[in-house]
Design a protein around this motif. Sequence first.
Motif, PDB file in Angstrom:
ATOM      1  N   THR A 173       0.804  -1.227   0.000  1.00  0.00           N
ATOM      2  CA  THR A 173       0.000   0.000   0.000  1.00  0.00           C
ATOM      3  C   THR A 173       0.837   1.276   0.000  1.00  0.00           C
ATOM      4  N   CYS A 174       2.144   1.135   0.269  1.00  0.00           N
ATOM      5  CA  CYS A 174       2.976   2.341   0.278  1.00  0.00           C
ATOM      6  C   CYS A 174       3.314   2.808  -1.136  1.00  0.00           C
ATOM      7  N   ARG A 175       2.943   2.005  -2.133  1.00  0.00           N
ATOM      8  CA  ARG A 175       3.327   2.390  -3.500  1.00  0.00           C
ATOM      9  C   ARG A 175       2.392   3.447  -4.085  1.00  0.00           C
ATOM     10  N   PRO A 176       2.948   4.417  -4.777  1.00  0.00           N
ATOM     11  CA  PRO A 176       2.083   5.455  -5.353  1.00  0.00           C
ATOM     12  C   PRO A 176       1.357   4.959  -6.601  1.00  0.00           C
ATOM     13  N   LYS A 177       0.122   5.448  -6.775  1.00  0.00           N
ATOM     14  CA  LYS A 177      -0.644   5.069  -7.968  1.00  0.00           C
ATOM     15  C   LYS A 177      -0.799   6.266  -8.901  1.00  0.00           C
ATOM     16  N   GLN A 178      -0.832   7.454  -8.277  1.00  0.00           N
ATOM     17  CA  GLN A 178      -1.077   8.670  -9.058  1.00  0.00           C
ATOM     18  C   GLN A 178      -0.037   9.723  -8.658  1.00  0.00           C
ATOM     19  N   LEU A 179       0.732  10.187  -9.620  1.00  0.00           N
ATOM     20  CA  LEU A 179       1.801  11.152  -9.296  1.00  0.00           C
ATOM     21  C   LEU A 179       1.652  12.444 -10.095  1.00  0.00           C
ATOM     22  N   LEU A 180       2.075  13.527  -9.470  1.00  0.00           N
ATOM     23  CA  LEU A 180       2.127  14.811 -10.159  1.00  0.00           C
ATOM     24  C   LEU A 180       3.601  15.090 -10.435  1.00  0.00           C
ATOM     25  N   VAL A 181       3.934  15.304 -11.704  1.00  0.00           N
ATOM     26  CA  VAL A 181       5.347  15.433 -12.092  1.00  0.00           C
ATOM     27  C   VAL A 181       5.637  16.841 -12.620  1.00  0.00           C
ATOM     28  N   TYR A 182       6.681  17.476 -12.083  1.00  0.00           N
ATOM     29  CA  TYR A 182       7.119  18.774 -12.609  1.00  0.00           C
ATOM     30  C   TYR A 182       8.497  18.599 -13.234  1.00  0.00           C
ATOM     31  N   ILE A 183       8.640  19.048 -14.462  1.00  0.00           N
ATOM     32  CA  ILE A 183       9.943  18.939 -15.139  1.00  0.00           C
ATOM     33  C   ILE A 183      10.493  20.338 -15.390  1.00  0.00           C
ATOM     34  N   ASN A 184      11.724  20.586 -14.917  1.00  0.00           N
ATOM     35  CA  ASN A 184      12.400  21.836 -15.264  1.00  0.00           C
ATOM     36  C   ASN A 184      13.221  21.569 -16.523  1.00  0.00           C
TER      37      ASN A 184
ATOM     38  N   LYS B  33      -5.571  14.375  -4.707  1.00  0.00           N
ATOM     39  CA  LYS B  33      -5.688  13.401  -5.795  1.00  0.00           C
ATOM     40  C   LYS B  33      -4.405  12.581  -5.938  1.00  0.00           C
ATOM     41  N   TYR B  34      -3.297  13.118  -5.410  1.00  0.00           N
ATOM     42  CA  TYR B  34      -1.998  12.502  -5.698  1.00  0.00           C
ATOM     43  C   TYR B  34      -1.388  11.780  -4.487  1.00  0.00           C
ATOM     44  N   ASP B  35      -0.610  10.721  -4.815  1.00  0.00           N
ATOM     45  CA  ASP B  35       0.114  10.005  -3.756  1.00  0.00           C
ATOM     46  C   ASP B  35       1.534  10.538  -3.628  1.00  0.00           C
ATOM     47  N   GLY B  36       1.892  11.466  -4.475  1.00  0.00           N
ATOM     48  CA  GLY B  36       3.242  12.020  -4.389  1.00  0.00           C
ATOM     49  C   GLY B  36       3.489  13.029  -5.490  1.00  0.00           C
ATOM     50  N   VAL B  37       4.540  13.820  -5.293  1.00  0.00           N
ATOM     51  CA  VAL B  37       4.932  14.805  -6.300  1.00  0.00           C
ATOM     52  C   VAL B  37       6.362  14.486  -6.719  1.00  0.00           C
ATOM     53  N   VAL B  38       6.609  14.514  -8.014  1.00  0.00           N
ATOM     54  CA  VAL B  38       7.953  14.204  -8.516  1.00  0.00           C
ATOM     55  C   VAL B  38       8.535  15.459  -9.146  1.00  0.00           C
ATOM     56  N   CYS B  39       9.802  15.763  -8.827  1.00  0.00           N
ATOM     57  CA  CYS B  39      10.403  16.893  -9.540  1.00  0.00           C
ATOM     58  C   CYS B  39      11.590  16.391 -10.335  1.00  0.00           C
ATOM     59  N   VAL B  40      11.661  16.833 -11.561  1.00  0.00           N
ATOM     60  CA  VAL B  40      12.759  16.454 -12.444  1.00  0.00           C
ATOM     61  C   VAL B  40      13.618  17.710 -12.609  1.00  0.00           C
TER      62      VAL B  40
ATOM     63  N   CYS C 172       4.310  17.359   6.348  1.00  0.00           N
ATOM     64  CA  CYS C 172       3.798  17.202   4.995  1.00  0.00           C
ATOM     65  C   CYS C 172       3.879  15.722   4.636  1.00  0.00           C
ATOM     66  N   ASN C 173       2.735  15.073   4.489  1.00  0.00           N
ATOM     67  CA  ASN C 173       2.760  13.622   4.288  1.00  0.00           C
ATOM     68  C   ASN C 173       2.807  13.189   2.831  1.00  0.00           C
ATOM     69  N   ILE C 174       2.656  14.139   1.941  1.00  0.00           N
ATOM     70  CA  ILE C 174       2.767  13.781   0.519  1.00  0.00           C
ATOM     71  C   ILE C 174       4.253  13.720   0.176  1.00  0.00           C
ATOM     72  N   ARG C 175       4.680  12.535  -0.245  1.00  0.00           N
ATOM     73  CA  ARG C 175       6.122  12.378  -0.489  1.00  0.00           C
ATOM     74  C   ARG C 175       6.574  13.056  -1.792  1.00  0.00           C
ATOM     75  N   ILE C 176       7.839  13.494  -1.777  1.00  0.00           N
ATOM     76  CA  ILE C 176       8.430  14.062  -2.998  1.00  0.00           C
ATOM     77  C   ILE C 176       9.463  13.081  -3.544  1.00  0.00           C
ATOM     78  N   GLY C 177       9.432  12.881  -4.846  1.00  0.00           N
ATOM     79  CA  GLY C 177      10.450  12.059  -5.503  1.00  0.00           C
ATOM     80  C   GLY C 177      11.332  12.973  -6.333  1.00  0.00           C
ATOM     81  N   ILE C 178      12.634  12.728  -6.300  1.00  0.00           N
ATOM     82  CA  ILE C 178      13.544  13.578  -7.090  1.00  0.00           C
ATOM     83  C   ILE C 178      14.148  12.758  -8.219  1.00  0.00           C
TER      84      ILE C 178
END
Length: 542
Positions: A126-137, A186-193, A228-234
């Motif tokens: 259950t710790c796996r994200p299903k829906q991610l929001l991704v920001y790309i620089n 809506k999201y299980d995490g936010v990813v920044c590129v 902040c419980n929404i995890r960030i992925g780098i």
Amino acid sequence: MEQLPGGRRLRLASSLGLGQRCWEVTLDDERGLLAWRDPRPPRRGADNCFVPTSEIIAVEETELNKKQRSIGKWQKMAKPHAFTVYYVKKARNHRWRCRDVTFWCADEILCNQWIQALKELLEMQTCRPKQLLVYINPYGGKRQGKRIYEQKVAPLFSLASISTDVVVTEHANHAKDNLFEVNINKYDGVVCVGGDGMFSEVMHGLIGRMQKDSGIDQNNPKAPLVQCNIRIGIIPAGSTDCVCYSTVGISDPVTSALHIIIGDCQPLDVSSVHQNNTFLKYAVSLLGYGFYGDVLKDSEKKRWMGPMRYDYSGFKTFLSHHYYEGTISFQPAKHTLGSPRDKDSCRTGCYICKESERQLAEQRKKCGFKHEDEEEWKVIKGKFLAINVVNMCCACPRSPKGLSPAAHLADGSADLILVRKCSRFDFLRYLVRHTNKDDQFDFSFVDVYRVKSFQFTSKLSEDNESSVTDIGKKHFGQFCRDHPACCCNIANSTWNCDGETLDSSAIEVRVHCQLMKLFARGIEENCKDEAAYSHSSVEQLL
Ligand SMILES: CCCCCCCCCCCCC/C=C/[C@@H](O)[C@H](COP(=O)(O)O)NC(=O)CCCCCCCCCCCCCCC
Ligand SMILES: Nc1ncnc2c1ncn2[C@@H]1O[C@H](COP(=O)(O)OP(=O)(O)O)[C@@H](O)[C@H]1O
Ligand SMILES: [Ca+2]
């Protein structure tokens, strides 16, 4: 359910085809392992393998092509059924790769049983994200962010059935502003590129959003912030990528994508920076005045050089050899078990982080937040080449052990490193020690403290009324008139706050223990991990 001689129960155990031979394949629920073993007596190079189910990326039914079907004993089979398991393969230096293995059998029902069982196990993670929001620089580092995401990361997310909403940023602060508007639940995490600057932007958006939604005033330096419980992925695609390197052990986009997919979680301390009851910034890696502030300020003008700009500006700043006068006050972190001169570093599942967090929470339960201001403050005045406050070791490819090798990711403290005025040669010796195994704190002109809050006022802002300051203000960057060769600077330096410049010369910093979380697990102990996957140990497991 199968029973092993020792009484241990297995979810599935079958003889399945792998390549040209039959292998014993087992799915052990209790231990969370998928293992496959060549049943013939062990010989050199025999490839017995196992994978923790928590590190399986996906399982798919596979259509075998003609070539695969024409080999070995499978040739005689009318239509063999097959499934492919995609999993994390740990390579050297903390690098992870996605590998796959395809098993075959004649029995369609058995094949489906395996697929079903593996899918069920994946659903249970259950710790796996299903829906991610991704920001790309698209402009970070070598301007490869978009390509890196599309070619290396997106295919893995899609393999792991992760849905994404992708935003390619159009200007600085695009991601941050956007995070205040989106439906974040809506999201299980936010990813920044991107690099540390892009990460900092996303972190500001998320922490800021969380405080706004909870009615917390960020301008109040003493406000207990909401975690902040929404995890960030780098996904590293920047110039230094220190946050990624210090929390994963390598800056590698595929490795980071895999940590996100399997749903790793690493809490992280965050420092808040204020000036006169005004919120300025949050910082997770380096907050640096003097050397690193000047390197950053100069390098911003050379962005076109890409990551090389830091070496160019580093060299230039090294030659300029400016020092700055000021007063530092700090509160030692008494709740932490560690010290900045420890030999052991923060590693996956760090005991010091856990215990320090527990002690801090206990203290606050007993005495409350307010009591903390009354705790002892130490004051140091002096002339400094560099003042660095680091929340983590700040390891990066340039400095694999970092600015403070024993700093902890989540212990509620930061390491304050003071490099006093010294000769150029001594400062070079100090810098070189960031690149080798020698102790960079073993110098008479370097002091290091573990702190939980910190304040700095430059001498210039202290003597605000004096005429020297006026000259300094008018001629920013000018040298001391009385001593042209002395390298003291009558202007202030700037703060390097996770790679963003901050012009304030007087700041207040407070460490917030585990304010946010990353899709990471900290740096793993190296050789032991690799040994755990050796052939001999698999024998004991089966
Ligand atoms: C002689 C070799 C000395 C090498 C010293 C290396 C020390 C490196 C420590 C790096 C600490 C990094 C802390 C993280 C900072 C980042 O947040 C931040 C932003 O990253 P982003 O661009 O990805 O968004 N990055 C930075 O501020 C960059 C700092 C890098 C500084 C490099 C300094 C190089 C110094 C070279 C001096 C050469 C002297 C040679 C004399 C003969
Ligand atoms: N589309 C964009 N155009 C210009 N700047 C941007 C854009 N998106 C993000 N930024 C800003 O670029 C800065 C540096 O980005 P980063 O990804 O850290 O690269 P680098 O590691 O090369 O510094 C960040 O401060 C971020 O706010
Ligand atoms: Ca810390």
